[in-house]
Design an enzyme around this catalytic site. Structure first.
Site, PDB file in Angstrom:
ATOM      1  N   ASN A 153       0.839  -1.193   0.000  1.00 24.79           N
ATOM      2  CA  ASN A 153       0.000   0.000   0.000  1.00 24.79           C
ATOM      3  C   ASN A 153       0.872   1.240   0.000  1.00 24.79           C
ATOM      4  O   ASN A 153       1.697   1.414   0.896  1.00 24.79           O
ATOM      5  CB  ASN A 153      -0.902   0.020   1.243  1.00 24.79           C
ATOM      6  N   GLU A 154       0.700   2.053  -1.017  1.00 25.85           N
ATOM      7  CA  GLU A 154       1.364   3.362  -1.070  1.00 25.85           C
ATOM      8  C   GLU A 154       2.845   3.296  -0.702  1.00 25.85           C
ATOM      9  O   GLU A 154       3.290   3.892   0.293  1.00 25.85           O
ATOM     10  CB  GLU A 154       0.630   4.368  -0.174  1.00 25.85           C
ATOM     11  N   GLU A 313      -8.172   5.121  -4.648  1.00 28.66           N
ATOM     12  CA  GLU A 313      -8.652   5.683  -3.378  1.00 28.66           C
ATOM     13  C   GLU A 313      -8.874   7.172  -3.533  1.00 28.66           C
ATOM     14  O   GLU A 313      -8.034   7.865  -4.120  1.00 28.66           O
ATOM     15  CB  GLU A 313      -7.601   5.541  -2.268  1.00 28.66           C
ATOM     16  N   TRP A 321      -6.449  13.177   8.641  1.00 22.60           N
ATOM     17  CA  TRP A 321      -5.017  13.304   8.930  1.00 22.60           C
ATOM     18  C   TRP A 321      -4.460  14.669   8.536  1.00 22.60           C
ATOM     19  O   TRP A 321      -3.258  14.884   8.602  1.00 22.60           O
ATOM     20  CB  TRP A 321      -4.245  12.180   8.241  1.00 22.60           C
ATOM     21  N   LYS A 362     -10.932   6.331  12.526  1.00 21.54           N
ATOM     22  CA  LYS A 362     -12.386   6.256  12.783  1.00 21.54           C
ATOM     23  C   LYS A 362     -13.115   7.554  12.441  1.00 21.54           C
ATOM     24  O   LYS A 362     -14.335   7.560  12.320  1.00 21.54           O
ATOM     25  CB  LYS A 362     -12.658   5.835  14.219  1.00 21.54           C
ATOM     26  N   PHE A 363     -12.372   8.648  12.292  1.00 23.10           N
ATOM     27  CA  PHE A 363     -13.041   9.900  11.911  1.00 23.10           C
ATOM     28  C   PHE A 363     -12.867  10.208  10.425  1.00 23.10           C
ATOM     29  O   PHE A 363     -13.105  11.331   9.980  1.00 23.10           O
ATOM     30  CB  PHE A 363     -12.535  11.054  12.778  1.00 23.10           C
ATOM     31  N   HIS A 364     -12.415   9.207   9.688  1.00 25.68           N
ATOM     32  CA  HIS A 364     -12.279   9.379   8.234  1.00 25.68           C
ATOM     33  C   HIS A 364     -13.631   9.081   7.590  1.00 25.68           C
ATOM     34  O   HIS A 364     -14.319   8.140   7.987  1.00 25.68           O
ATOM     35  CB  HIS A 364     -11.225   8.399   7.723  1.00 25.68           C
TER      36      HIS A 364
HETATM   37  C1  GAL Z   1      -4.390   6.424   2.227  1.00 24.30           C
HETATM   38  C2  GAL Z   1      -4.184   4.981   2.625  1.00 24.30           C
HETATM   39  C3  GAL Z   1      -5.437   4.377   3.202  1.00 24.30           C
HETATM   40  C4  GAL Z   1      -6.031   5.301   4.226  1.00 24.30           C
HETATM   41  C5  GAL Z   1      -6.270   6.639   3.588  1.00 24.30           C
HETATM   42  C6  GAL Z   1      -6.903   7.639   4.490  1.00 24.30           C
HETATM   43  O1  GAL Z   1      -3.190   7.102   2.065  1.00 24.30           O
HETATM   44  O2  GAL Z   1      -3.773   4.214   1.528  1.00 24.30           O
HETATM   45  O3  GAL Z   1      -5.134   3.138   3.782  1.00 24.30           O
HETATM   46  O4  GAL Z   1      -5.154   5.424   5.302  1.00 24.30           O
HETATM   47  O5  GAL Z   1      -5.040   7.168   3.183  1.00 24.30           O
HETATM   48  O6  GAL Z   1      -7.068   8.879   3.842  1.00 24.30           O
END
Ligand code: GAL
Length: 676
Positions: A153-154, A313, A321, A362-364
């Site tokens: 992932n990333e 995504e 974040w 959890k706040f995403h």
């Molecule tokens: C991305 C990541 C995901 C999730 C997401 C939240 O960078 O691949 O797993 O963390 O950010 O915005």
């Protein structure tokens, strides 16, 4: 070697998101798949963080839950993008291999407990990662739900380089391959400076913290090595998947937005994946978030070589974040998604399907929010699923670009090394500014790597290509001689691939094509602005900041002068007629609105007509299919917009005929099928 997917993972456009059902009791899964159907979900990304569940103890596997999950998804017609969970090795792995935890430049070993804590030179990690990938491929490689492999992932975030002893040894191996002899390395790194000469390979270390700035050639090579070390782990997993699961395309999610990732050379990586996929998150507090979105989409398509790519995504609403996580406004979710599709994405996927109740995210926002289905986000998610269904036929069509932007990650790395003429200049900022200026002229752009063929583009823009080999300059000179129009920003063409200044006056690699030399860099004070005047007189109203320089025309004509500042009286913006084309040079930092004045003239040289009938912040992008062409009109404004149509067609979201002036509702999107 990558396989070219014979087919896109799912028919039509992909729709769905990261699905982490291991966070929920299995009773919830049935509701999930029912709601996925309601929303029109066609594919979900599964298992990205599941290593500790799949292999709870070394060599002990528990695939039962994943078996049930894949079967359930398949029964409900949802395809699977299956993750190899190698971004988070289990706690037991680190217990056995603490040396696989990465070390920072300051010598601090990072701890288990977040994600991505990986030294990419660790043989133990490579073995474990390819091992779990192999177990998954053996078990699911032919599962009917499997549409796509999602490795890791990333890569590049949150850790982009490791400075441990294992990495040091791996770096030396990489350097031996690159330079063969120590003499060649000493020359490339300019170790005659400050007495840094190496007499044995063993003396070479990663560019750890030094008393004052370190060797720039060493730091640049370390950035290259670190991107390659990650790529080595990706290709190792990919090759396992290709062998055990033939014919299924393999991807890994990129972050092409320059604000999101610097450490990965996506030109190199783009060649190694079967399908380019991208994650894009808005910088929520920015004023025109859609410009950065468009740029990331164009970069993704470009690293895919123009081939189909996939937005793997983005978010339905706020992330969690950023310092202040502004929520998307009504309609923005769908508009963002379709703006990616306009620029070539074969669908729109999100992080994540169902909001987590625990853990760091959890706040995403999610497709299925904490608020449940009686919510605006859910209604918009269902709407988007239906809209993507109506657009299925655009799959396989290719975006038509008007111009190219020359961009190079390695040049960006070099540009960001320490001790430059000013700390206020950033290559990514110039790329953003030039992109925004082109966007505001309603030009669709491809990004091109130095050396890539440019003849398809009447206009090529070079935002800040500090590092450019002599051949790049030659290539650009031929492009202009043959009729191309070039616009180059200051601090381009200065050094070669080893961060060594080209011989003679700046800008060594670009002197010929630009028809000028630069005698001295004359950076400006913080906040200082210098006015420019047009050589033909008249009020130009253009001013620069950050940078000025003493430009000496050697064939170029001066179009704007510096009216003030350290370069007062000297050329600020020049144009060099060369062969059948012209090369423009912008020697100061112009804001996008001022850059527009230069681009307007360059576009005229290039025969690109003004598109001033289109309102600001209304994007019009064309995708060309075999039989039809598709005009995407994305209205980011709060007012209805009119977009002229060259010929009549059918609007696909409403199913209505469209001719003359297409009405695009405030904040809305329209897609018109135009027969070719
Ligand atoms: C991305 C990541 C995901 C999730 C997401 C939240 O960078 O691949 O797993 O963390 O950010 O915005």
């Amino acid at each position: 070697m990558p396989v070219t997917p014979t087919r896109f993972p799912v028919p039509g456009l992909a729709y769905g998101g990261d699905y982490n059902p291991e966070q929920w009791p299995e009773e919830v899964w049935a509701e999930d798949v029912a709601l996925m159907r309601e929303a029109g979900v066609t594919m979900v990304s599964v298992g990205i963080f599941s290593w500790a569940l799949l292999e709870p103890a070394p060599g002990v596997h528990d695939f039962g839950w994943l078996d049930r999950l894949l079967d359930l998804l398949h029964q409900h017609g949802v395809a699977v993008d299956l993750g190899t969970p190698t971004v988070v090795p289990p706690a037991w792995f680190y217990q056995r291999h603490p040396e696989a935890l990465p070390v920072t430049r300051d010598g601090q070993r990072l701890a288990f407990g977040g994600r991505g804590a990986i030294c990419h030179s660790s043989p133990a990690y490579r073995e474990a990662a390819t091992g779990i990938a192999a177990r998954l491929a053996e078990r699911y490689g032919r599962h009917p739900a499997l549409a796509l492999w999602h490795v890791h992932n990333e890569y590049g975030a949150p850790v982009s380089a490791c400075y441990c002893e294992v990495s040091a040894a791996d770096f030396r191996r990489w350097l031996r391959e690159r330079y063969r002899t120590l003499d060649a390395l000493n020359e490339a790194w300019g170790t005659a400076f400050w007495g840094q000469r190496y007499g044995e390979w063993e003396q070479i270390q990663p560019p750890r913290r030094t008393p004052t700035t370190g060797n720039p050639g060493q730091a640049l090579d370390y950035a290259r090595f670190s991107s390659d070390a990650m790529l080595g782990n990706f290709t190792a997993e990919r090759d396992v998947l290709h062998r055990l699961s033939p014919g299924v395309p393999v991807t890994t999610n990129f972050m092409t937005a320059l604000s999101q990732c610097q450490s990965v050379d996506y030109w190199a990586w783009g060649r190694e994946v079967d399908l380019v996929s991208n994650d894009h998150y808005l910088v929520a507090e920015a004023e025109r978030t859609h410009v950065n979105l468009a740029m990331s989409a164009d970069l993704s398509r470009s690293v895919a070589g123009g081939a189909p790519w996939l937005l793997l995504e983005h978010s339905t609403g706020a992330v969690n974040w950023q310092p202040r996580n502004l929520a998307k406004r009504p309609g923005e979710l769908g508009r963002n998604s379709l703006a990616h599709v306009a620029r070539g994405s074969e669908g729109a996927m999100f992080f994540q399907w169902r909001a987590s109740r625990f853990g760091a995210e959890k706040f995403h926002s999610s497709m299925l929010p904490h608020a449940g289905t009686d919510s605006r986000i859910w209604r918009e998610v269902v709407q988007l699923g239906a809209d993507l269904g109506r657009l299925a036929e655009v799959n396989g069509s290719r975006v038509r670009a008007d111009a190219a932007v020359l961009w190079d990650w390695q040049s960006w790395w070099a540009q960001d090394l320490e001790w430059r003429p000013t700390e206020d200049h950033r290559a990514d900022e110039r790329a953003d500014a030039f992109y925004e200026a082109l966007y505001d002229r309603h030009l669709t752009v491809d990004f091109a790597r130095p050396g890539a063929p440019l003849d398809a583009y009447p206009l090529v823009v070079v935002p800040a290509l500090y590092l450019a080999e002599a051949e790049t300059g030659e290539h650009l000179r031929r492009y202009v001689e043959q009729g191309g129009v070039l616009v180059v920003s200051y601090f381009s063409g200065i050094v070669d691939g080893t961060d060594t200044v080209h011989p003679g006056p700046h800008p060594g690699a670009l002197r010929d094509v630009l028809g000028l030399t630069v005698e001295e860099f004359l950076p400006l004070r913080a906040g200082q602005r210098v006015a420019l005047t047009a050589a033909t007189g008249g009020a130009a109203g253009v001013s620069g900041d950050v940078w000025s320089e003493a430009v000496v025309p050697r064939g170029a004509e001066t179009v704007w002068h510096y009216a003030e500042g350290p370069a007062a009286g000297g050329p600020a913006i020049t144009r060099h007629r060369l062969g059948a084309g012209s090369a423009w040079y912008v020697s100061t930092r112009l804001a996008p609105a001022d850059l527009d004045q230069v681009l307007a003239r360059a576009c005229r040289d290039a025969g690109i007509r003004d598109r001033d009938q289109l309102p600001r912040d209304v994007e019009v992008v064309h995708r060309e299919g075999e039989r039809d062409s598709y005009l995407f009109a994305v209205n980011h404004t709060a007012a209805e917009a009119r977009v002229p149509l060259e010929r009549p067609g059918t609007e696909l979201l409403t199913g209505e005929p469209a001719a003359g002036q297409l009405r695009v509702p405030a904040g809305g999107v329209r897609v018109v099928r135009l027969p070719r």
